[in-house]
Design an enzyme around this catalytic site. Sequence first.
Site, mmCIF file in Angstrom:
data_model
loop_
_atom_site.group_PDB
_atom_site.id
_atom_site.type_symbol
_atom_site.label_atom_id
_atom_site.label_comp_id
_atom_site.label_asym_id
_atom_site.label_seq_id
_atom_site.Cartn_x
_atom_site.Cartn_y
_atom_site.Cartn_z
ATOM 1 N N GLU A 73 0.058 -29.604 -15.068
ATOM 2 C CA GLU A 73 0.875 -28.695 -15.877
ATOM 3 C C GLU A 73 1.280 -29.441 -17.324
ATOM 4 O OE1 GLU A 73 3.777 -26.939 -18.097
ATOM 5 O OE2 GLU A 73 4.205 -28.803 -16.745
ATOM 6 N N ASP A 129 1.456 -32.143 -10.592
ATOM 7 C CA ASP A 129 1.538 -33.444 -11.408
ATOM 8 C C ASP A 129 2.731 -34.207 -11.633
ATOM 9 O OD1 ASP A 129 1.599 -31.113 -13.017
ATOM 10 O OD2 ASP A 129 1.259 -32.392 -14.634
#
Length: 446
Positions: A174, A108
Amino acid sequence: MPRSFALSALLLAVAVPVAAQRKDAGDELGREIDARMELVMPKVVAWRRDIHQHPELGNREVRTSKLVADHLRSLGLEVQTGIAHTGVVGILRGGKPGGVVALRADMDALPVTEQVDLPFKSTVRTQYNGMDVGVMHACGHDNHVAIMMGVAEVLAGMKAKIPGTVKFIFQPAEEGPPAGEDGGAPMMVKEGVLENPRPSAIFGLHVWPGPLGSLNYRAGGAMAAADGLEIIVKGRQTHGAIPWGGVDPIVVAAQIVLGLQTIASRQIDLTAAPAIITVGMIQGGNRGNIIPDSVVMVGTIRTFDEKMRKEIHERVTRTAEEIAKSAGATARVTIPSSAASFVTYNDPALTEKMAPTLKRTAGEGGLIVINPVTGSEDFPSYTQTIPGLFYFLGGLPKGADPTTAARNHSPYFFVDEAALPVGVRSMANLALDYLKSLGTGKTADR
Ligand SMILES: [Zn+2]
Ligand SMILES: [Zn+2]
């Protein structure tokens, strides 16, 4: 970091840098990793630039996850998709019997508008919590994905010689899922990524502005557990000129801020592990001559030891409640836990076993033992179940000043791609050296 790096020069230098050409490649498998890595590096660089230019926020890594899944399938791995929203798992079964090891990369990006002047700069914008935001790989996860795609290709090419199974875990979110959604490492674990087959160890890396091509690690508590903190101090409203007519929550809040600082400095054993208690926000009142009814304080607590973490939580609660009580006020303390609430703990035995691999595979910057890092990770969601080792890869461009270099999450964060070979090399070797250490016997399920 200075914005004016000679990026064009860097961009032209796709040829594998010095680190890949080091002499000490280890045994035969290590030498084969090096040879295969050289072939795959131009692709790793291209993937990194592509992913960097097309960043996606947590739980929205649709394009990234397709890129990963297509690649893993093309390598002949068993591929599972749609785990914890956009997560991908690839399983590489080696030609020899043995254990199972997992490698993890996060995919991400962050709601940050990129300010680095790159040919592959992100210009992506999206909606985040109802706001229009820029999107940037400001934490460098683009590098993690590209490195692990490269590791998968290197190891798939030598499949017949691998004693055991390598599980590649590509994880969304994350940095935390969007408000109201589940996600990240805890959800990956909940959805079974550590089962069928069950790895007996997991490795992960993170880029940061360390010396170029260096590997940085420490055994034990490596990154902090990050817990939120909210304290609501309730007094009794009165006129600013008549404080004895009520209970002033602002003065109580001020005492609590100072009281909390004595926990880290006076009450815990700082030689065992550091701890940080920060109050970053105080809200109360709306006029200078009105003493308000209540004050809200919001902060963060960072710890490196689970026992100390619990103890500090108790002391924070007690300190706030008792200070408030002494003034005739009340304090309600909330310490919400999240995916970041665990210490990133490098299993000491595993770390000791794998340190020679890190040393051998580090680039020019060498292997560096670091102090605890007060940032946090959701990697410990995996290491709650199996032992793990999480380490850092230095990506600071040569000549850049480490004291002023942009850090992770900055719109100026930049990772020199000359660090990428060290990432591929270290991860591929960690996986193989670990499997070799298990042997081909029944240690497989240990
Ligand atoms: Zn981050
Ligand atoms: Zn990160």
